[in-house]
Design an enzyme around this catalytic site. Structure first.
Site, PDB file in Angstrom:
ATOM      1  N   ASP A  77       0.848  -1.185   0.000  1.00 38.65           N
ATOM      2  CA  ASP A  77       0.000   0.000   0.000  1.00 38.65           C
ATOM      3  C   ASP A  77       0.891   1.245   0.000  1.00 38.65           C
ATOM      4  O   ASP A  77       2.118   1.148   0.098  1.00 38.65           O
ATOM      5  CB  ASP A  77      -0.874  -0.040   1.262  1.00 38.65           C
ATOM      6  CG  ASP A  77      -2.037   0.933   1.207  1.00 38.65           C
ATOM      7  OD1 ASP A  77      -2.221   1.597   0.170  1.00 38.65           O
ATOM      8  OD2 ASP A  77      -2.761   1.021   2.199  1.00 38.65           O
ATOM      9  N   ASP A 118      -9.250   4.015  -1.191  1.00 40.68           N
ATOM     10  CA  ASP A 118     -10.012   4.405  -0.004  1.00 40.68           C
ATOM     11  C   ASP A 118     -11.362   5.012  -0.370  1.00 40.68           C
ATOM     12  O   ASP A 118     -11.556   6.230  -0.341  1.00 40.68           O
ATOM     13  CB  ASP A 118      -9.201   5.402   0.824  1.00 40.68           C
ATOM     14  CG  ASP A 118      -7.880   4.814   1.313  1.00 40.68           C
ATOM     15  OD1 ASP A 118      -7.699   3.598   1.173  1.00 40.68           O
ATOM     16  OD2 ASP A 118      -7.054   5.571   1.830  1.00 40.68           O
TER      17      ASP A 118
END
Length: 926
Positions: free
Chosen positions: A512, A598
């Site tokens: 990530d 997100d």
């Protein structure tokens, strides 16, 4: 994963508190080169081809190009360039333009191409002072107009399919040395060049730009095109919008906190491939550049384009689209994909950049995650609750809190004291663990990674040559320079079992924050004037001895996941790794799956998962999904249900949420909702072998797993703008329910001209393709249709993990077409190793005709000792059922029992018992 929520007040102000703070991210007007190039619109191009300089070297045409001072009567030559036109296999061309003698070398992406492109032949047909004509071995023609320079690419029918520089927006800014400074009248030091040439500011950040301006630009026109697609990652429609009324599409990997919908802003991914489609053909271009890039689109068929402009440019013809690529740096390097069908161009692109390798089977099952499962007891409780509530699951994920104070390749010694035992408890049930490893390294004295990187010079350097220090989850952090082969090898070695204790072959990796995300950096990323490793060149020092981050930015995450991939292969060479990445670039598919980042628990974000994942799928990355349920906020029962139902039919199926959201494991909802979530997950498991076959076939043919309707129905204009439904392979049509509170949805059933039938998979009701139908939906219904003429293999005995279903029996669903036939394929292997490369697998074909059913091996030299067998065959759409059926296998004949359901023309063959390990056939009599 996530951006900063409550770590430091200073960083919160960077990200904002309510949705994306646009002030933290540049517009085109604030991006110096975009502002400069977008305003560059000459009437005629200054670039001229010297026809007499042309040579043919193998598959490459090489010629000199000059820029001419249009205001000079003596036609003064300003700059000299070299043009290369390469003919490549599969009707692909490559166009390169660079300075003849550049001051410094320009960056060309190192990892996007899977290998050097394979050459085709090129033949000079004719040339004169005005134009040059060449063809490849397929006879497809390219015409190069000498002055002003323009390249026309023709399709197989002899019509112009694509034009470069028709709108005179070609520009390669030549590299220059900085002029001597002098003092102005007020005593301020200036250099005599235009503002922004040697530096520019954004908010409190200064970019030193030591090479000055070095941008490249090119316009690409598509005659006869109705729509263009690609250039992900963005959150607007699948078909790209005209950009004249706002900013262009931006390609620049960024950590955009609470990104918004219906936007052309850059987010986590940047894949610079674009496709144009119309009823005549499909063509594409791949802009081989890893710097910040903006793409303008003008679709003359859009209502937003004024009629006067349509008439001026196209003579009233609305079937045309003009685009323009603008990059901050790099070589002008463009691949032209001449199609002419959608499948052709999608395959041509993956021929260049690669395909997803066959993933481990478990990775196609259901994944459970949140930020964060707090300790080993929490993990054990989640694991046990899946069993207690009869919900299958294959993977549990750990976010950053599992580490020792955000130091990667470590475990929190209090919360995760026994990682090996935790992993063993999961693997005993056939489950896996995924843990996160991010690129930022905590600057902590005594931390082995930081100490090694500091002592050996492994970090990216700032503009002054010192270790760059930014701010991320651990606080003060530095970032390894993965372009350096030594650093790459060091990072990959960290995955060995002895260096990452507690892991095993059943622990997989989540990469990530790899845009890279830097909380206190310009636009929440690394400064462009940071320095990266460059392969040493003889006699090159100073500015030319390193690459700047501006050159490599969009490729940084790809270098990172390549290191992860190599490290996981080295630790267990015969086992297929699974990696998830957030940052994407061309070629990402060779190493990792991706997700849409997100998102937020809102209906609009659920709806956006479909066009976002289709867009990356046609751009090479088939393994796509979203945070099911939404990362931010708390979904209600209806939204959670619809998201699970949608996620069950998308390639990557993972529930994930923010640390401050309510716990939302499926059993924490009301029992009725839990039952619906269970049903969605079980539907996924029933089709796991279908998914696995699709990914195997993708690894061979390069075609997307998740497909837009126009790929299979390229002449059907209504499909060109459908982006709330899609196809899985060419067999299943998925229309997830993406709207709140609806009891009816519109579904488009393509294929009317071929009399295609579509069968509702829940009822086997047949629908004749004829455009839109209205489908009733209750909260349990997801509209899914099987195409008439196809065969789909299912496993109805759903267990707690996919590993436990490996040898379970199959149900075969045969959906008949108007000719009473159907066929399909199935791939079987052990699900986790590379033994398939030694021909240890089954790739089979099943075919139904009124005479019977045959099951044969496509790859006859391969075999696999599966214990699976056929327990049921469902034949939908049967009009004249047979009276008897006999199974022929292993020189034996067995009479079979059949049941006819007259209400929906379905015949069920009960327990035929055929082994999947060897060919068989069923013979009908009437």
């Amino acid at each position: 994963m996530k951006t900063l929520w409550c770590l430091l007040v200073a960083v919160v102000t960077i990200h904002g508190a309510f949705g994306v703070d646009r002030n933290n991210f540049k517009t085109c007007h604030q991006s110096g080169f975009c502002k400069r190039l977008r305003g560059f619109k000459p009437e005629n191009s200054e670039y001229t081809l010297d026809v007499n300089s042309i040579i043919i070297d193998g598959n490459v045409l090489i010629a000199e190009v000059k820029t001419i001072d249009s205001e000079s009567e003596r036609r003064t030559v300003l700059w000299n360039y070299i043009l290369k036109l390469s003919a490549l296999e599969d009707n692909t061309y490559r166009v390169e333009l660079n300075e003849k003698n550049p001051l410094y070398s320009r960056y060309v992406p190192q990892l996007a191409l899977q290998r050097d492109p394979r050459p085709d032949g090129i033949k000079l047909v004719s040339k004169d002072n005005e134009k040059v004509v060449v063809i490849n071995t397929q006879g497809q023609k390219v015409v190069i107009i000498a002055e002003p320079l323009k390249l026309e690419f023709y399709d197989k029918n002899g019509e112009v399919a694509l034009v470069l520089n028709e709108n005179a927006q070609l520009l390669v800014e030549p590299l220059r040395k900085k002029k001597e400074q002098y003092d102005d009248e007020e005593g301020n030091a200036v250099d005599g060049d235009e503002e922004g040439t040697w530096g520019e500011n954004f908010k409190s950040h200064h970019d030193s730009k030591p090479r000055g301006n070095e941008a490249v630009s090119l316009d690409v026109s598509f005659p006869d095109a109705d729509q263009v697609y690609g250039i992900p990652e963005h959150t607007d429609r699948f078909h790209l919008a005209t950009t004249t009324s706002g900013d262009p599409y931006r390609l620049y990997n960024l950590d955009v906190f609470e990104y918004e919908l219906d936007s052309r802003m850059a987010i986590y991914g940047a894949i610079p491939v674009l496709y144009a489609h119309g009823t005549k053909r499909t063509v594409g271009v791949f802009w081989h550049n890893s710097a910040e890039t903006w793409v303008d689109v003008v679709n003359y068929g859009d209502s937003t384009v004024v009629s006067s402009l349509v008439n001026l440019v196209t003579g009233g013809q609305k079937h045309r689209i003009d685009t323009r690529f603008m990059s901050e740096s790099g070589v002008l390097d463009l691949f032209v994909l001449l199609g002419d069908t959608p499948a052709d161009v999608f395959r041509q692109y993956t021929t260049l950049t690669g395909v997803a390798p066959l993933p481990p089977r478990f990775s196609l099952a259901y994944h459970q995650s949140r930020w964060n499962y707090v300790d080993e007891a929490d993990v054990r409780g989640v694991d046990d609750n899946f069993d207690a509530h009869d919900i299958p699951a294959d993977v549990i994920w750990l976010d950053i809190e599992y580490t020792d104070r955000k130091m990667y390749f470590t475990w929190d010694s209090e919360k995760f004291r026994h990682p090996s035992e935790m992993v063993a408890n999961l693997t005993a049930k056939g489950r896996k663990l995924v843990v996160i490893i991010d690129p930022h390294i905590k600057r902590e004295p005594g931390y082995f990674y930081h100490e090694d990187a500091t002592q050996n010079g492994y970090y990216v350097k700032d503009k002054d040559g010192k270790d760059y220090e930014g701010w991320c989850w651990p606080g003060s952090s530095s970032y390894p320079d993965f372009l350096n082969p030594v650093v790459h090898n060091y990072y990959a070695s960290r995955y060995s079992f002895d260096k990452f204790p507690g892991t095993s072959k059943d622990v997989h990796i989540w990469n990530d924050m790899n845009e890279p995300s830097v909380f206190n950096g310009p636009e929440v990323t690394m400064p462009k004037d940071c320095r990266h490793y460059k392969q040493p060149e003889d006699g090159v020092e100073g500015i030319g001895s390193f690459w700047e981050h501006r050159h490599v930015h969009n490729e940084y995450g790809l270098f990172y996941i390549r290191g992860t991939h190599e490290g996981m292969l080295s630790r267990a060479p015969n086992y297929r790794p699974f990696i998830l990445t957030r940052a994407t670039f061309a070629g990402t598919q060779r190493y990792a799956a991706m997700w849409t980042g997100d998102n937020t628990a809102e209906w609009g974000f659920l709806a956006a998962t479909v066009p976002m994942c289709i867009s990356v799928a046609i751009s090479g990355v088939s393994f796509c999904g979203s945070d099911v349920g939404g990362f931010f906020k708390n979904p209600d029962a209806e939204l959670m249900t619809r998201w699970y139902q949608a996620g069950a039919f998308q390639p990557f199926f993972r529930a994930h949420s923010h640390i401050e959201t309510k716990r939302r494991e499926p059993w924490l909802f009301e029992p009725a909702t839990t039952a619906l979530l269970r049903d969605a997950v079980r539907k996924r498991y029933a089709l796991l072998d279908f998914w696995y076959t699709l990914f195997f076939e993708h690894s061979r043919d390069g075609l997307p797993v998740m497909r837009p309707l126009f790929q299979q129905y390229p002449k059907e204009q209504a499909t060109f703008t459908v982006d709330n439904q899609y196809l899985l392979g060419d067999k299943l049509l998925i229309r997830p329910v993406l709207e709140q509170g609806v009891t009816l949805v519109k579904v488009y059933l393509p294929g009317a001209d071929t009399h295609t039938l579509w069968y509702d998979v829940d009822t086997y009701q047949a629908h004749q393709a004829n455009g839109f139908i209205t489908q009733e939906v209750n909260i349990a219904k997801t509209p899914v249709y099987q195409r008439g003429g196809s065969a789909v293999w299912r496993k109805e005995r759903v267990r707690r993990s996919s590993a436990l279903m490996l040898n379970d029996p199959y149900t075969l669903v045969l959906a008949l077409d108007e000719n009473n036939t159907s066929e399909g394929t199935l791939y079987i292997d052990d699900g986790e190793t590379y033994n398939y490369k030694q021909k240890i697998y089954i790739y089979s074909k099943v075919k139904y005709t009124p005479e019977g059913i045959t099951y044969t091996f496509i790859d006859e030299n391969a075999s696999y000792p599966t214990r699976s067998w056929v327990e049921r065959i469902v034949i939908a759409g049967i009009k004249t059922p047979p009276k008897t059926a006999k199974l022929h296998q292993n020189e034996k004949q067995t009479a079979l029992l059949m049941t006819l359901h007259k209400g929906n023309d379905v015949l069920v063959i009960r327990k035929p018992g055929a082994s999947m390990a060897k060919p068989w056939k069923i013979v009908f009599s009437y």
